[in-house]
Write a protein that holds these residues in place. Structure first.
Motif, PDB file in Angstrom:
ATOM      1  N   GLY A 141      50.667  32.156  77.475  1.00 31.06           N
ATOM      2  CA  GLY A 141      50.960  33.340  76.703  1.00 31.06           C
ATOM      3  C   GLY A 141      50.028  33.273  75.389  1.00 31.06           C
ATOM      4  O   GLY A 141      49.740  34.328  74.936  1.00 31.06           O
ATOM      5  N   LEU A 142      50.223  32.092  74.668  1.00 24.89           N
ATOM      6  CA  LEU A 142      49.591  32.101  73.545  1.00 24.89           C
ATOM      7  C   LEU A 142      47.954  32.178  73.616  1.00 24.89           C
ATOM      8  O   LEU A 142      47.518  33.046  72.860  1.00 24.89           O
ATOM      9  N   ALA A 143      47.296  31.796  74.631  1.00 28.72           N
ATOM     10  CA  ALA A 143      45.973  32.024  74.779  1.00 28.72           C
ATOM     11  C   ALA A 143      45.634  33.363  74.890  1.00 28.72           C
ATOM     12  O   ALA A 143      44.843  33.997  74.183  1.00 28.72           O
ATOM     13  N   VAL A 144      46.415  34.214  75.822  1.00 27.88           N
ATOM     14  CA  VAL A 144      46.222  35.696  75.940  1.00 27.88           C
ATOM     15  C   VAL A 144      46.492  36.389  74.293  1.00 27.88           C
ATOM     16  O   VAL A 144      45.517  37.330  74.200  1.00 27.88           O
ATOM     17  N   LEU A 145      47.591  36.138  73.972  1.00 27.36           N
ATOM     18  CA  LEU A 145      47.711  36.724  72.633  1.00 27.36           C
ATOM     19  C   LEU A 145      46.548  36.574  71.611  1.00 27.36           C
ATOM     20  O   LEU A 145      46.610  37.450  70.645  1.00 27.36           O
ATOM     21  N   MET A 146      46.329  35.081  71.287  1.00 26.14           N
ATOM     22  CA  MET A 146      45.299  34.935  70.261  1.00 26.14           C
ATOM     23  C   MET A 146      44.392  35.354  70.644  1.00 26.14           C
ATOM     24  O   MET A 146      43.496  36.050  69.855  1.00 26.14           O
ATOM     25  N   ILE A 147      43.668  35.238  71.768  1.00 23.55           N
ATOM     26  CA  ILE A 147      42.465  35.898  72.293  1.00 23.55           C
ATOM     27  C   ILE A 147      42.324  37.367  71.948  1.00 23.55           C
ATOM     28  O   ILE A 147      41.466  37.695  71.462  1.00 23.55           O
ATOM     29  N   GLY A 148      43.621  38.090  72.518  1.00 22.13           N
ATOM     30  CA  GLY A 148      43.628  39.301  72.444  1.00 22.13           C
ATOM     31  C   GLY A 148      43.649  39.703  70.916  1.00 22.13           C
ATOM     32  O   GLY A 148      42.957  40.723  70.371  1.00 22.13           O
ATOM     33  N   ALA A 149      44.282  39.058  69.956  1.00 20.18           N
ATOM     34  CA  ALA A 149      44.436  39.283  68.565  1.00 20.18           C
ATOM     35  C   ALA A 149      43.193  39.448  68.026  1.00 20.18           C
ATOM     36  O   ALA A 149      42.752  40.449  67.385  1.00 20.18           O
TER      37      ALA A 149
END
Length: 156
Positions: free
Chosen positions: A131-139
């Motif tokens: 979840g952190l990977a998706v959120l941070m890369i997405g951001a």
């Protein structure tokens, strides 16, 4: 004063990337601190420096150790430091997301009871890392595409 110079002057506009990186950094600092607080962390008495043998559980769900907590604290400080400028904030979000994607894969391939699980991580950590990977890369990607600005109050 150039647009990039206004990113760190109180009461001026800041782009979304620095604000996002600062929020992420604060969350990591909070998690790192809570990892050392009995009550927020159960099994605290048996907390080892590192290894899968740590029985400490943050919020009763996430396996932690002293090393794990220190990593959270350092990651939080990095987020706050790199949040000072748009470009460094985006790099923090992007590369931090990549690190968490690697940790997700690491958690999938390394057995929880293995000596190689030195971080340590459990299944809940694995899903959180994804979840952190998706959120941070997405951001990081979204802040590149839309340099929307938000107003930072004078109190900040």
């Amino acid at each position: 004063m150039s647009d990039t110079d206004t990113n760190h002057v109180a009461g001026t506009h800041r782009t979304v990337a620095p604000v996002t990186a600062a929020v992420v950094g604060c969350v990591f600092l909070l998690v790192g601190i809570l990892g050392f607080v009995p009550g927020a962390t159960t099994g605290f008495d048996g907390m080892s420096f590192a290894s899968h043998e740590s029985e400490a559980m943050l919020l009763g769900v996430f396996q932690v150790s002293v090393l794990h907590n220190i990593v959270h604290l350092l990651f939080g400080v990095a987020g706050l430091v790199l949040a000072r400028h748009h470009a460094s904030a985006r790099r923090y979000l992007l590369w931090g997301g990549v690190v968490y994607a690697v940790l997700f894969v690491y958690g999938l391939v390394v057995p929880e009871d293995s000596a190689a699980n030195f971080v340590p991580v459990n299944a809940a950590d694995d899903w959180l890392h994804l979840g952190l990977a998706v959120l941070m890369i997405g951001a990081a990607l979204l802040t590149r595409l839309r340099p929307t600005e938000v107003r930072v109050s004078d109190a900040a």
